[in-house]
Design a protein around this motif. Structure first.
Motif, PDB file in Angstrom:
ATOM      1  N   ALA A 174       2.082  13.206   6.539  1.00 56.70           N
ATOM      2  CA  ALA A 174       2.176  12.169   7.563  1.00 56.70           C
ATOM      3  C   ALA A 174       1.422  12.660   8.783  1.00 56.70           C
ATOM      4  CB  ALA A 174       3.626  11.872   7.908  1.00 56.70           C
ATOM      5  N   TYR A 175       0.690  11.758   9.415  1.00 58.44           N
ATOM      6  CA  TYR A 175      -0.155  12.117  10.549  1.00 58.44           C
ATOM      7  C   TYR A 175       0.069  11.158  11.702  1.00 58.44           C
ATOM      8  CZ  TYR A 175      -2.650  14.576   6.853  1.00 58.44           C
ATOM      9  OH  TYR A 175      -2.963  15.401   5.799  1.00 58.44           O
ATOM     10  N   GLY A 176       0.146  11.701  12.910  1.00 63.97           N
ATOM     11  CA  GLY A 176       0.120  10.885  14.121  1.00 63.97           C
ATOM     12  C   GLY A 176      -1.343  10.579  14.427  1.00 63.97           C
ATOM     13  N   LEU A 177      -1.643   9.348  14.795  1.00 66.85           N
ATOM     14  CA  LEU A 177      -3.021   8.921  14.994  1.00 66.85           C
ATOM     15  C   LEU A 177      -3.266   8.408  16.407  1.00 66.85           C
ATOM     16  CD1 LEU A 177      -3.418   6.826  11.713  1.00 66.85           C
ATOM     17  CD2 LEU A 177      -4.071   9.213  12.064  1.00 66.85           C
ATOM     18  N   LEU A 178      -4.507   8.440  16.810  1.00 64.32           N
ATOM     19  CA  LEU A 178      -4.961   7.799  18.040  1.00 64.32           C
ATOM     20  C   LEU A 178      -5.807   6.608  17.630  1.00 64.32           C
ATOM     21  CD1 LEU A 178      -6.098  10.991  19.985  1.00 64.32           C
ATOM     22  CD2 LEU A 178      -3.959   9.734  20.253  1.00 64.32           C
ATOM     23  N   GLY A 179      -5.715   5.510  18.341  1.00 64.49           N
ATOM     24  CA  GLY A 179      -6.504   4.328  18.001  1.00 64.49           C
ATOM     25  C   GLY A 179      -5.594   3.166  17.664  1.00 64.49           C
ATOM     26  N   PRO A 180      -6.057   2.255  16.804  1.00 66.42           N
ATOM     27  CA  PRO A 180      -5.287   1.040  16.539  1.00 66.42           C
ATOM     28  C   PRO A 180      -3.989   1.285  15.762  1.00 66.42           C
ATOM     29  CG  PRO A 180      -7.275   1.076  15.200  1.00 66.42           C
ATOM     30  CD  PRO A 180      -7.359   2.240  16.142  1.00 66.42           C
ATOM     31  N   TYR A 181      -3.882   2.384  15.034  1.00 60.59           N
ATOM     32  CA  TYR A 181      -2.657   2.714  14.307  1.00 60.59           C
ATOM     33  C   TYR A 181      -2.035   3.965  14.903  1.00 60.59           C
ATOM     34  CZ  TYR A 181      -4.090  -0.763  10.930  1.00 60.59           C
ATOM     35  OH  TYR A 181      -4.452  -1.936  10.343  1.00 60.59           O
ATOM     36  N   ASP A 182      -0.713   4.062  14.791  1.00 56.49           N
ATOM     37  CA  ASP A 182       0.024   5.181  15.382  1.00 56.49           C
ATOM     38  C   ASP A 182       0.341   6.287  14.381  1.00 56.49           C
ATOM     39  OD1 ASP A 182       0.252   3.984  17.997  1.00 56.49           O
ATOM     40  OD2 ASP A 182       1.658   2.584  17.079  1.00 56.49           O
ATOM     41  N   MET A 183       0.426   5.925  13.102  1.00 60.12           N
ATOM     42  CA  MET A 183       0.820   6.899  12.103  1.00 60.12           C
ATOM     43  C   MET A 183       0.241   6.525  10.747  1.00 60.12           C
ATOM     44  SD  MET A 183       4.704   8.100  11.515  1.00 60.12           S
ATOM     45  CE  MET A 183       4.978   9.775  11.031  1.00 60.12           C
ATOM     46  N   MET A 184      -0.009   7.549   9.924  1.00 63.61           N
ATOM     47  CA  MET A 184      -0.464   7.343   8.555  1.00 63.61           C
ATOM     48  C   MET A 184       0.403   8.196   7.648  1.00 63.61           C
ATOM     49  SD  MET A 184      -4.200   8.008   6.833  1.00 63.61           S
ATOM     50  CE  MET A 184      -4.183   9.781   6.933  1.00 63.61           C
ATOM     51  N   ILE A 185       0.911   7.587   6.578  1.00 62.66           N
ATOM     52  CA  ILE A 185       1.722   8.305   5.605  1.00 62.66           C
ATOM     53  C   ILE A 185       0.993   8.275   4.270  1.00 62.66           C
ATOM     54  CG2 ILE A 185       3.937   8.424   4.406  1.00 62.66           C
ATOM     55  CD1 ILE A 185       5.180   6.981   6.787  1.00 62.66           C
ATOM     56  N   VAL A 186       0.839   9.442   3.657  1.00 65.70           N
ATOM     57  CA  VAL A 186       0.232   9.574   2.336  1.00 65.70           C
ATOM     58  C   VAL A 186       1.358   9.932   1.377  1.00 65.70           C
ATOM     59  CG1 VAL A 186      -1.509  10.776   0.969  1.00 65.70           C
ATOM     60  CG2 VAL A 186      -1.896  10.405   3.413  1.00 65.70           C
ATOM     61  N   TYR A 187       1.489   9.182   0.288  1.00 66.05           N
ATOM     62  CA  TYR A 187       2.617   9.388  -0.617  1.00 66.05           C
ATOM     63  C   TYR A 187       2.250   9.023  -2.051  1.00 66.05           C
ATOM     64  CZ  TYR A 187       3.125   4.363   0.278  1.00 66.05           C
ATOM     65  OH  TYR A 187       2.884   3.024   0.421  1.00 66.05           O
ATOM     66  N   GLU A 188       3.095   9.444  -2.982  1.00 70.67           N
ATOM     67  CA  GLU A 188       2.912   9.137  -4.392  1.00 70.67           C
ATOM     68  C   GLU A 188       4.082   8.294  -4.886  1.00 70.67           C
ATOM     69  OE1 GLU A 188       2.660  12.931  -6.344  1.00 70.67           O
ATOM     70  OE2 GLU A 188       0.481  12.966  -6.151  1.00 70.67           O
ATOM     71  N   ALA A 189       3.753   7.338  -5.751  1.00 71.04           N
ATOM     72  CA  ALA A 189       4.768   6.491  -6.368  1.00 71.04           C
ATOM     73  C   ALA A 189       4.330   6.175  -7.793  1.00 71.04           C
ATOM     74  CB  ALA A 189       4.959   5.203  -5.564  1.00 71.04           C
ATOM     75  N   ASP A 190       5.289   5.783  -8.609  1.00 69.49           N
ATOM     76  CA  ASP A 190       4.991   5.497 -10.011  1.00 69.49           C
ATOM     77  C   ASP A 190       4.092   4.281 -10.197  1.00 69.49           C
ATOM     78  OD1 ASP A 190       6.418   7.649 -11.069  1.00 69.49           O
ATOM     79  OD2 ASP A 190       8.300   6.522 -11.048  1.00 69.49           O
ATOM     80  N   ASP A 191       4.280   3.259  -9.369  1.00 68.42           N
ATOM     81  CA  ASP A 191       3.501   2.032  -9.506  1.00 68.42           C
ATOM     82  C   ASP A 191       3.470   1.293  -8.166  1.00 68.42           C
ATOM     83  OD1 ASP A 191       6.011   0.685  -9.258  1.00 68.42           O
ATOM     84  OD2 ASP A 191       6.294   0.800 -11.416  1.00 68.42           O
ATOM     85  N   GLN A 192       2.732   0.168  -8.132  1.00 69.81           N
ATOM     86  CA  GLN A 192       2.586  -0.585  -6.878  1.00 69.81           C
ATOM     87  C   GLN A 192       3.907  -1.151  -6.385  1.00 69.81           C
ATOM     88  OE1 GLN A 192      -0.416  -3.535  -7.568  1.00 69.81           O
ATOM     89  NE2 GLN A 192      -2.096  -2.073  -7.407  1.00 69.81           N
ATOM     90  N   LYS A 193       4.750  -1.575  -7.300  1.00 68.52           N
ATOM     91  CA  LYS A 193       6.039  -2.139  -6.897  1.00 68.52           C
ATOM     92  C   LYS A 193       6.884  -1.071  -6.200  1.00 68.52           C
ATOM     93  CE  LYS A 193       9.950  -4.736  -8.700  1.00 68.52           C
ATOM     94  NZ  LYS A 193      10.558  -5.353  -9.886  1.00 68.52           N
ATOM     95  N   SER A 194       6.900   0.129  -6.754  1.00 69.08           N
ATOM     96  CA  SER A 194       7.640   1.232  -6.121  1.00 69.08           C
ATOM     97  C   SER A 194       7.004   1.611  -4.797  1.00 69.08           C
ATOM     98  CB  SER A 194       7.656   2.447  -7.045  1.00 69.08           C
ATOM     99  OG  SER A 194       8.315   2.154  -8.249  1.00 69.08           O
ATOM    100  N   ALA A 195       5.676   1.650  -4.751  1.00 74.74           N
ATOM    101  CA  ALA A 195       4.961   2.027  -3.524  1.00 74.74           C
ATOM    102  C   ALA A 195       5.222   1.039  -2.399  1.00 74.74           C
ATOM    103  CB  ALA A 195       3.460   2.123  -3.799  1.00 74.74           C
ATOM    104  N   ALA A 196       5.381  -0.232  -2.727  1.00 71.54           N
ATOM    105  CA  ALA A 196       5.611  -1.261  -1.708  1.00 71.54           C
ATOM    106  C   ALA A 196       6.956  -1.096  -1.018  1.00 71.54           C
ATOM    107  CB  ALA A 196       5.516  -2.647  -2.333  1.00 71.54           C
ATOM    108  N   LYS A 197       7.869  -0.359  -1.632  1.00 73.05           N
ATOM    109  CA  LYS A 197       9.185  -0.153  -1.028  1.00 73.05           C
ATOM    110  C   LYS A 197       9.087   0.625   0.278  1.00 73.05           C
ATOM    111  CE  LYS A 197      11.675  -0.190  -5.408  1.00 73.05           C
ATOM    112  NZ  LYS A 197      12.461   0.640  -6.344  1.00 73.05           N
ATOM    113  N   LEU A 198       8.121   1.540   0.379  1.00 70.10           N
ATOM    114  CA  LEU A 198       8.019   2.353   1.598  1.00 70.10           C
ATOM    115  C   LEU A 198       7.685   1.513   2.825  1.00 70.10           C
ATOM    116  CD1 LEU A 198       7.178   5.855   2.220  1.00 70.10           C
ATOM    117  CD2 LEU A 198       5.689   4.266   3.366  1.00 70.10           C
ATOM    118  N   PRO A 199       6.577   0.763   2.836  1.00 67.44           N
ATOM    119  CA  PRO A 199       6.303  -0.015   4.061  1.00 67.44           C
ATOM    120  C   PRO A 199       7.353  -1.098   4.316  1.00 67.44           C
ATOM    121  CG  PRO A 199       4.654  -0.473   2.374  1.00 67.44           C
ATOM    122  CD  PRO A 199       5.494   0.669   1.876  1.00 67.44           C
ATOM    123  N   LEU A 200       7.920  -1.654   3.265  1.00 66.74           N
ATOM    124  CA  LEU A 200       8.962  -2.670   3.469  1.00 66.74           C
ATOM    125  C   LEU A 200      10.214  -2.055   4.081  1.00 66.74           C
ATOM    126  CD1 LEU A 200       8.559  -4.736   0.189  1.00 66.74           C
ATOM    127  CD2 LEU A 200       7.856  -5.388   2.503  1.00 66.74           C
TER     128      LEU A 200
END
Length: 72
Positions: free
Chosen positions: A42-68
């Motif tokens: 996870a990174y704190g950012l400068l600019g239009p976004y404040d943070m970026m999270i890099v993660y692994e998930a089994d599939d897109q449905k599981s991955a969508a749980k994080l931002p939701l």
């Protein structure tokens, strides 16, 4: 597992509502792990976004749980 990236933009009042970021981050990490998602970094950012999270998930449905889950 597939690698995903989520970019986060805090609301104006969001950072003010967190009194201890370390504790909030630990609690969020436990919730994310319980969803079967492995946080890589996870990174704190400068600019239009404040943070970026890099993660692994089994599939897109599981991955969508994080931002939701962050939305609430």
């Amino acid at each position: 597992m597939t690698t995903y990236v989520t970019m986060i933009k805090f609301t104006a009042s969001g950072p003010d509502s967190i009194t201890d970021f370390g504790k909030a981050w630990e609690a969020a990490a436990l919730n994310v792990a319980a969803m079967g998602i492995r946080t890589i970094s996870a990174y704190g950012l400068l600019g239009p976004y404040d943070m970026m999270i890099v993660y692994e998930a089994d599939d897109q449905k599981s991955a969508a749980k994080l931002p939701l889950s962050l939305e609430s």
